[in-house]
Design a protein around this motif. Structure first.
Motif, PDB file in Angstrom:
ATOM      1  N   UNK A  70      25.821  65.503  16.271  1.00  0.00           N
ATOM      2  CA  UNK A  70      25.855  66.406  15.385  1.00  0.00           C
ATOM      3  C   UNK A  70      24.576  66.958  15.047  1.00  0.00           C
ATOM      4  N   UNK A  71      23.442  66.278  15.142  1.00  0.00           N
ATOM      5  CA  UNK A  71      22.227  66.705  14.935  1.00  0.00           C
ATOM      6  C   UNK A  71      21.714  67.691  16.046  1.00  0.00           C
ATOM      7  N   UNK A  72      22.162  67.268  17.465  1.00  0.00           N
ATOM      8  CA  UNK A  72      22.013  68.210  18.568  1.00  0.00           C
ATOM      9  C   UNK A  72      22.788  69.290  18.286  1.00  0.00           C
ATOM     10  N   UNK A  75      21.159  71.736  15.305  1.00  0.00           N
ATOM     11  CA  UNK A  75      19.812  72.404  15.322  1.00  0.00           C
ATOM     12  C   UNK A  75      19.485  73.005  16.749  1.00  0.00           C
ATOM     13  N   UNK A  76      20.132  72.354  17.535  1.00  0.00           N
ATOM     14  CA  UNK A  76      20.042  73.166  19.021  1.00  0.00           C
ATOM     15  C   UNK A  76      18.538  73.062  19.426  1.00  0.00           C
ATOM     16  N   UNK A  77      18.443  74.001  20.201  1.00  0.00           N
ATOM     17  CA  UNK A  77      16.653  73.870  20.693  1.00  0.00           C
ATOM     18  C   UNK A  77      16.351  72.636  21.690  1.00  0.00           C
ATOM     19  N   UNK A  78      14.976  72.604  21.452  1.00  0.00           N
ATOM     20  CA  UNK A  78      14.471  71.371  22.108  1.00  0.00           C
ATOM     21  C   UNK A  78      15.023  69.913  22.002  1.00  0.00           C
ATOM     22  N   UNK A  79      15.065  69.989  20.566  1.00  0.00           N
ATOM     23  CA  UNK A  79      16.041  68.549  20.186  1.00  0.00           C
ATOM     24  C   UNK A  79      17.258  68.367  20.936  1.00  0.00           C
ATOM     25  N   UNK A  80      18.113  69.202  21.215  1.00  0.00           N
ATOM     26  CA  UNK A  80      19.342  69.390  21.699  1.00  0.00           C
ATOM     27  C   UNK A  80      19.215  68.939  23.436  1.00  0.00           C
ATOM     28  N   UNK A  81      18.027  69.606  23.927  1.00  0.00           N
ATOM     29  CA  UNK A  81      17.843  69.345  25.271  1.00  0.00           C
ATOM     30  C   UNK A  81      17.231  67.916  25.494  1.00  0.00           C
ATOM     31  N   UNK A  82      16.613  67.525  24.830  1.00  0.00           N
ATOM     32  CA  UNK A  82      15.985  66.192  24.675  1.00  0.00           C
ATOM     33  C   UNK A  82      17.281  64.771  24.910  1.00  0.00           C
ATOM     34  N   UNK A  94      30.543  59.263  22.695  1.00  0.00           N
ATOM     35  CA  UNK A  94      30.605  59.813  21.417  1.00  0.00           C
ATOM     36  C   UNK A  94      29.534  60.880  21.102  1.00  0.00           C
ATOM     37  N   UNK A  95      28.451  60.897  21.845  1.00  0.00           N
ATOM     38  CA  UNK A  95      27.436  62.040  21.617  1.00  0.00           C
ATOM     39  C   UNK A  95      28.076  63.477  21.879  1.00  0.00           C
ATOM     40  N   UNK A  96      28.651  63.370  22.896  1.00  0.00           N
ATOM     41  CA  UNK A  96      29.339  64.685  23.604  1.00  0.00           C
ATOM     42  C   UNK A  96      30.599  65.124  22.609  1.00  0.00           C
ATOM     43  N   UNK A  97      31.216  64.005  22.228  1.00  0.00           N
ATOM     44  CA  UNK A  97      32.462  64.420  21.304  1.00  0.00           C
ATOM     45  C   UNK A  97      31.984  65.393  20.263  1.00  0.00           C
ATOM     46  N   UNK A  98      30.893  64.538  19.501  1.00  0.00           N
ATOM     47  CA  UNK A  98      30.334  64.998  18.242  1.00  0.00           C
ATOM     48  C   UNK A  98      29.653  66.301  18.214  1.00  0.00           C
ATOM     49  N   UNK A  99      28.941  66.596  19.537  1.00  0.00           N
ATOM     50  CA  UNK A  99      28.106  67.761  19.863  1.00  0.00           C
ATOM     51  C   UNK A  99      29.196  68.698  20.034  1.00  0.00           C
ATOM     52  N   UNK A 100      30.304  68.536  20.772  1.00  0.00           N
ATOM     53  CA  UNK A 100      31.377  69.743  20.999  1.00  0.00           C
ATOM     54  C   UNK A 100      31.747  70.208  19.815  1.00  0.00           C
ATOM     55  N   UNK A 101      32.263  69.196  18.861  1.00  0.00           N
ATOM     56  CA  UNK A 101      32.746  69.425  17.500  1.00  0.00           C
ATOM     57  C   UNK A 101      31.816  70.357  16.696  1.00  0.00           C
ATOM     58  N   UNK A 102      30.685  69.929  16.416  1.00  0.00           N
ATOM     59  CA  UNK A 102      29.670  70.582  15.781  1.00  0.00           C
ATOM     60  C   UNK A 102      29.428  72.005  16.314  1.00  0.00           C
ATOM     61  N   UNK A 103      29.395  72.183  17.608  1.00  0.00           N
ATOM     62  CA  UNK A 103      29.249  73.444  18.113  1.00  0.00           C
ATOM     63  C   UNK A 103      30.092  74.442  17.705  1.00  0.00           C
ATOM     64  N   UNK A 104      31.420  73.935  17.614  1.00  0.00           N
ATOM     65  CA  UNK A 104      32.774  74.705  17.349  1.00  0.00           C
ATOM     66  C   UNK A 104      32.632  75.195  15.784  1.00  0.00           C
ATOM     67  N   UNK A 105      31.943  74.265  15.026  1.00  0.00           N
ATOM     68  CA  UNK A 105      31.958  74.482  13.425  1.00  0.00           C
ATOM     69  C   UNK A 105      30.877  75.019  12.911  1.00  0.00           C
TER      70      UNK A 105
END
Length: 289
Positions: free
Chosen positions: A109-111, A114-121, A164-175
């Motif tokens: 969700x955070x990645x 917030x996107x950017x460098x945090x998402x890359x890490x 779980x990170x990938x599922x949460x990130x994909x759902x967050x990106x769409x929302x």
């Protein structure tokens, strides 16, 4: 004539309402899960035999009124071992995905927000974790840390974090760019409020559906490790260790391996069916069913 035209236009424009329904297989699977959890929870009150009591005079005894599923190669009650094995398998199968959904869901969700460098890490670190073969990683960590329910649960929980990170990130990106998030941001809502009140309730739905699928996978992995002798230490039993012990008696008493194998199959299938159904119901791309 005008009234007739209005009626036709209304009939064409108004959408057809269709409700989503679940089939009988869903309810059967849900019933089996509830039954398995209930029996495993109250095993001490429901069973008259202990799973560790041995009787060498009753080795591989056939099913009877005293031992409903017979006894194993050491004279232990097979039904008691099956039920107490369900307790171990379900504890590991439920607790390990909880670790994954808590840590992986939060990072996703955070990645995604917030996107950017945090998402890359975050994505890069998850890719590094995924680079290790899961079964080999689990075998190495169990051999290093020792055999216990706690260690096994933590190891399998860590392995579930990337998924779980990938599922949460994909759902967050769409929302993240939806109208209600943009409106909350325009009204001056803080990042914490948007994450907790706008995104989290919507991301939890697909995460919970994936959680049930993760439970099924974890039960299989725990069974594989126990089958290889790297699961919970004896005399505690799990379905995987029972299958491993029963393979030595396949010619004499094949039920010792088949009964826990069938039980594990039904449990894994039930979690898969329930998780798949919930995923289809919560996926907006599925449309109305």
């Amino acid at each position: 004539m005008a009234v007739l035209d209005i009626g036709i236009d209304t009939a064409v424009v108004s959408p057809v309402r269709r409700t989503r329904r679940v089939g009988n297989l869903f309810w059967l699977a849900l019933g089996w899960i509830i039954f398995a959890v209930f029996v495993a929870t109250f095993a001490g009150f429901l069973l008259a035999h202990s799973p560790t009591d041995m009787d060498m005079l009753e080795r591989r005894a056939s099913p009877s009124l005293v031992h409903w599923l017979g006894t194993d190669a050491l004279g232990r009650d097979e039904l008691a071992r099956l039920v107490y094995g369900a307790r171990i398998s379900l504890i590991v199968g439920l607790c390990a995905p909880i670790i994954g959904i808590t840590i992986g869901g939060a990072l996703g969700i955070l990645a995604g927000y917030f996107r950017g460098r945090f998402e890359t890490i975050v994505v890069g670190s998850m890719d590094v974790l995924l680079a290790f073969p899961p079964l080999v990683f689990a075998l190495a960590m169990v051999a290093f840390l020792g055999q216990s329910v706690f260690n096994l649960t933590c190891i399998l929980g860590v392995l579930g974090i990337p998924a779980f990170m990938r599922v949460a990130r994909a759902a967050t990106l769409s929302l993240a760019e939806r109208e209600f998030v943009v409106a909350a941001r325009a009204l001056g809502a803080s990042h914490a409020r948007i994450l907790l009140h706008e995104l989290l309730p919507n991301v939890l739905l697909p995460l919970f559906a994936f959680f049930l699928l993760g439970v099924a996978v974890t039960i299989v992995v725990e069974g594989a490790l126990s089958f290889l002798g790297l699961g919970v230490p004896p005399p505690a039993s799990s379905w995987g260790s029972m299958i491993g012990e029963g393979r030595e008696s396949l010619e004499i008493a094949p039920r010792l391996a088949f009964i826990p194998a069938v039980t594990m199959f039904l449990t894994v299938l039930s979690f898969n069916l329930v998780g798949d159904t919930l995923r289809a119901l919560t996926d907006p791309r599925q449309g109305a069913l």
